[in-house]
Each structure stands twice: as structure tokens, then as C-alpha cells.
Write an enzyme that holds these catalytic residues in place. Structure first.
Site, mmCIF file in Angstrom:
data_model
loop_
_atom_site.group_PDB
_atom_site.id
_atom_site.type_symbol
_atom_site.label_atom_id
_atom_site.label_comp_id
_atom_site.label_asym_id
_atom_site.label_seq_id
_atom_site.Cartn_x
_atom_site.Cartn_y
_atom_site.Cartn_z
ATOM 1 N N HIS A 180 -24.854 61.183 18.042
ATOM 2 C CA HIS A 180 -24.088 61.078 17.089
ATOM 3 C C HIS A 180 -22.687 60.599 16.935
ATOM 4 O O HIS A 180 -21.822 60.440 15.947
ATOM 5 C CB HIS A 180 -23.879 62.577 16.454
ATOM 6 C CG HIS A 180 -25.166 63.163 16.151
ATOM 7 N ND1 HIS A 180 -25.239 63.285 14.720
ATOM 8 C CD2 HIS A 180 -26.058 63.807 16.616
ATOM 9 C CE1 HIS A 180 -26.289 64.100 14.686
ATOM 10 N NE2 HIS A 180 -27.226 64.212 15.801
ATOM 11 N N HIS A 205 -20.542 66.555 15.210
ATOM 12 C CA HIS A 205 -20.431 67.155 16.480
ATOM 13 C C HIS A 205 -20.571 66.445 17.749
ATOM 14 O O HIS A 205 -20.662 65.102 17.536
ATOM 15 C CB HIS A 205 -21.733 68.278 16.446
ATOM 16 C CG HIS A 205 -23.015 67.666 16.347
ATOM 17 N ND1 HIS A 205 -23.444 67.080 15.517
ATOM 18 C CD2 HIS A 205 -23.676 67.792 17.604
ATOM 19 C CE1 HIS A 205 -24.789 66.667 15.760
ATOM 20 N NE2 HIS A 205 -24.758 67.134 17.061
#
Length: 243
Positions: free
Chosen positions: A63, A58
Site C-alpha cells: 500500500h 496503513h
């Protein structure tokens, strides 16, 4: 049984994990959710300097922040959810629910798992078996509903719950010990949960990761996986947000 997939959690930032994955037969390598260059470069170089794929679950910065740098350094292709392409580094492979991505002789099946974000995906490797689920599912917890609804998260967790018991759950954060405290608060008589919480406390005392964890353990101990319906999950999530 011959191991087909090698999996290593790499601690990054304050409490994130990137996951370093190898197809044992071919040496093909992937990194899931890379967000800090130095420790990941060290791990990749120590393993021979090969990186074929970068999997993104995502769009959150913790991330994806190192994805472009790793692509430039190693020539890896970035794989990520088409639904979030506008908020991700340029995708070489934009994936949707049901797609399959090869890593050497192994394969990753793409599962749409919205709830934390609207377009989040998880990657399921049957040859692990292992699931890289970003911030959808945590050990004894689930992601905050930043962009999704309780119904979406419930459906996403139901898809995960349907995977084989021995699936290794590879989450994006080391939240397990704090999640255990909340789980014990809402399910204080759960014997399996008490055992897991004690094991987690011991692992953290020794500076060891609590992940990956078999799905069978999460079925017994995770209050969000055990929620009866979307309404119950939403109430749990709301309580957890202020716990």
C-alpha cells in the site's frame, strides 16, 4: 446533482487497487495507497500530471511502496496515520481520528479503523460520498486481524456501517469473487448475496473491477458487516482464514 469527486481504481501488483481521486471543481488530485510506480505515473500523466496528496491507510508494503517516488516526481504531500508513522514513508501530514484533510474544495475526514493493523485509518469524503478503507473492509469481506482484535475490527466496521447508504466503498484489493464464495458458504439463503455474486462473476469474466460498491449493497451481502457482535465476527474471521 453535480459531481464533486471523481474516483478511479487503478489495478496494481497482483490484486491491489490504488485509487486516483480528483476534486472536480479545482482539479486537485490525490492517490490512495500507491504501491507500484509505472501504472500510477501513467495514470497521473494521462490526467495532466498533477498530484497534490498521497493518502496512506496503513503501513503494509503493498500500500505504500511507490509513495516516496511519487512525492519526488510530483511534489505531492504524503498523508498517513500518526500511529504508524515509524513504519511509513516520512509523513508530511500525520493524521489522527477526527482530523480533516482538504483536497481542493472537498475534504477527507479521518476515521481510525484498527483491526487489520493497529493504526490503520480510513478516509471518508462526504462529497463523494466515498470511503477509502484500505484493508479494513473488503466487498463481502474484511481484513485479516494481523495486529488487532475482533473487538477492534467490529468497532471499526460499526463506524463504517454508520455512514450513509450511498457511500462508495473503495477497498484496497480485488478480493470480491473469493469473498463471495465464503459469504455464500456462511449465508447460503441470502437472495441479495446471490445477486451480487452473479454480478461479480460477470464483471470478472469481462476483466472489470468489482469496486467501488455502495455501502447499501455491503449491508445486505457482507457477513462481517452483518455480524451480531465481536465474538461472532471473530469466529467468522477464523473460519475465513482457513476457508
Amino acid at each position: 446533482m453535480t459531481q464533486k469527486l471523481a474516483i478511479k481504481p487503478i489495478p496494481i501488483l497482483s490484486d491491489n487497487y490504488a485509487w486516483f481521486v480528483h476534486d472536480v471543481a479545482t482539479g486537485a488530485a490525490a492517490m490512495v495507497d500507491p504501491a507500484q510506480e509505472a501504472p500510477l505515473i501513467h495514470a497521473i500523466d494521462a490526467a495532466g500530471g498533477r498530484l497534490d496528496l498521497i493518502f496512506l491507510t496503513h503501513h503494509h508494503t503493498d500500500h505504500i511502496a511507490a509513495a516516496d517516488a511519487l512525492r519526488q516526481r510530483y511534489g505531492a504531500k504524503i498523508v498517513g496515520p500518526a500511529a504508524e508513522a515509524a513504519r511509513l514513508p516520512r509523513l508530511d501530514v500525520a493524521v489522527r481520528d477526527g482530523d480533516v484533510v482538504a483536497l481542493g474544495h472537498t475534504r477527507a475526514e479521518v476515521l481510525a479503523t484498527p483491526g487489520h493493523t493497529a493504526g490503520e485509518v480510513s478516509y471518508y469524503f462526504p462529497d463523494g460520498p466515498a470511503l477509502f478503507c484500505g484493508d479494513t473492509l473488503f466487498s463481502m469481506g474484511c481484513g485479516r486481524l494481523f495486529e488487532g482484535t475482533p473487538a477492534e475490527m467490529y468497532a471499526s466496521l460499526a463506524r463504517i456501517r454508520a455512514l450513509p447508504d450511498d457511500t462508495l466503498i473503495c477497498c484496497g484489493h480485488e478480493y470480491t469473487q473469493s469473498n463471495a464464495r465464503f459469504a455464500l458458504h456462511v449465508d447460503p439463503d441470502n437472495a441479495a448475496l446471490k445477486v451480487r455474486a452473479a454480478q461479480v462473476a460477470d464483471l470478472r469474466r469481462r476483466g472489470l473491477p468489482t469496486l467501488p460498491v455502495p455501502l447499501s449493497v455491503e449491508r445486505q451481502t457482507n457477513p462481517f458487516l452483518r455480524a451480531a457482535d465481536a465474538t461472532a465476527l471473530g469466529l467468522l474471521r477464523k473460519e475465513k482464514d482457513s476457508f
